[in-house]
Write an enzyme that holds these catalytic residues in place. Structure first.
Site, PDB file in Angstrom:
ATOM      1  N   SER A   1      19.832  50.977  82.156  1.00  0.00           N
ATOM      2  CA  SER A   1      18.810  51.663  81.592  1.00  0.00           C
ATOM      3  C   SER A   1      17.966  51.788  83.831  1.00  0.00           C
ATOM      4  O   SER A   1      18.077  51.088  84.252  1.00  0.00           O
ATOM      5  CB  SER A   1      17.389  51.381  81.192  1.00  0.00           C
ATOM      6  OG  SER A   1      16.289  51.586  80.923  1.00  0.00           O
TER       7      SER A   1
ATOM      8  N   TYR B   1      13.150  43.462  77.485  1.00  0.00           N
ATOM      9  CA  TYR B   1      14.133  44.414  78.175  1.00  0.00           C
ATOM     10  C   TYR B   1      14.473  44.832  78.912  1.00  0.00           C
ATOM     11  O   TYR B   1      15.542  44.705  79.901  1.00  0.00           O
ATOM     12  CB  TYR B   1      13.359  45.482  77.497  1.00  0.00           C
ATOM     13  CG  TYR B   1      14.352  46.641  77.407  1.00  0.00           C
ATOM     14  CD1 TYR B   1      15.876  46.997  76.508  1.00  0.00           C
ATOM     15  CD2 TYR B   1      14.523  47.300  78.219  1.00  0.00           C
ATOM     16  CE1 TYR B   1      16.349  47.980  76.429  1.00  0.00           C
ATOM     17  CE2 TYR B   1      15.033  48.763  78.368  1.00  0.00           C
ATOM     18  CZ  TYR B   1      16.323  49.018  76.808  1.00  0.00           C
ATOM     19  OH  TYR B   1      17.101  50.058  77.045  1.00  0.00           O
TER      20      TYR B   1
END
Ligand code: NDP
Length: 249
Positions: free
Chosen positions: A143, A156
């Site tokens: 990501s 995350y």
């Protein structure tokens, strides 16, 4: 005309929605046979029907990939079923965003387990076969959060920075065996991912931010993945960072 992935076998984890679902379809359209793994059986079955229509001979693998044992099992079952695994797309993931001080540690532990440990376990399980055939491609979904650590995304980001670090070390270990490793780093994609954020104010804030832009679609990321896995054997796209045009950070 022969399709670009004719004769190739792919496994896509987290294929019951979003990027994984679109990737399974795109790989099938390119001619691959495709195994699909996730927890939601009915979603996998519906996807399998579409994949079968493309001649992808789908294999449905219902699994809770928070378990590293299950991550290894889906790889083993794919190999047992098709006799090989050429392209492993480690896509299954969750995004639990919240400030460190308020964080539900159990939730974060499950995220670390799924986003990082199971990706490692599935990869490890796939390596002996790929090495034996001197052929294979591991595609790991990271990501922009694997490059930029934002507030409320500490854990995350830790999982996605971890995916990047793991992938680069892995690439250097296996490149001599003709095994490729690619990391995909999308920005905001319009999927169900944000629906599972348990911290209400963080969910609202990130949804408002996402709504402020023309988000990437799952198919955009799937196309990037197909691009990586259809390069000639001597080309390894190591990293592919892509954002919505409107996304600044
Ligand atoms: P979705 O929520 O649509 O898809 C997530 C997938 O992971 C689903 O198929 C889900 O299936 C699966 N999954 C979740 N938990 C488990 C579990 N315990 N066991 C097995 N499968 C599981 O989100 P996306 O498509 O957006 O996410 C896919 C990947 O893309 C993730 O790794 C995410 O971090 C990454 N990503 C997403 C971005 C975005 O903005 N959407 C941006 C950058 C990266 P099921 O619930 O049926 O088990």
């Amino acid at each position: 005309m022969q399709k670009r992935l004719q004769g190739r076998v792919a496994l896509v984890t987290g294929a019951s929605s979003g990027i994984g679902e679109a990737t399974a379809m795109a790989l099938a359209e390119a001619g691959a046979r495709v195994a699909i793994a996730a927890r939601r059986r009915e979603r996998l079955d519906a996807l399998a029907a579409r994949l079968a229509g493309l001649g992808a001979e789908p294999l449905v693998l219902q699994a809770d990939l928070q378990s590293t044992t299950e991550a290894q099992r889906v790889v083993r079952e794919t190999e047992a079923h098709y006799g090989r695994l050429d392209v492993l797309v480690n896509n299954a993931g969750v995004m639990y965003l919240e400030p460190v001080e308020d964080a539900d540690l159990g939730r974060w532990e499950r995220m670390l387990q799924l986003n990082l440990m199971s990706l490692i376990a599935a990869t490890q399980a796939a390596l002996p076969g790929m090495r034996g055939r001197r052929d294979g491609h591991v595609v790991n979904i990271s990501s922009t959060a694997g490059r930029i650590a934002n507030p409320n995304a500490a854990a995350y980001a830790a999982t996605k920075f971890g995916v990047g670090a793991f992938s680069e070390a892995l690439r250097r270990e296996v490149c001599q065996h003709n095994i490729r490793v690619s990391v995909i780093e999308p920005g905001v994609v319009e999927t169900e991912l944000r629906d599972h954020i348990g911290h209400a104010s963080t969910r609202q804030a990130i949804n408002a931010w996402a709504d402020s832009m023309r988000q990437l679609q799952a198919e955009d990321v799937a196309e990037a993945i197909v691009f990586c896995v259809t390069r000639p054997a001597h080309v390894n796209v190591n990293e592919l960072l892509m954002r919505p045009t409107d996304q600044e950070r």
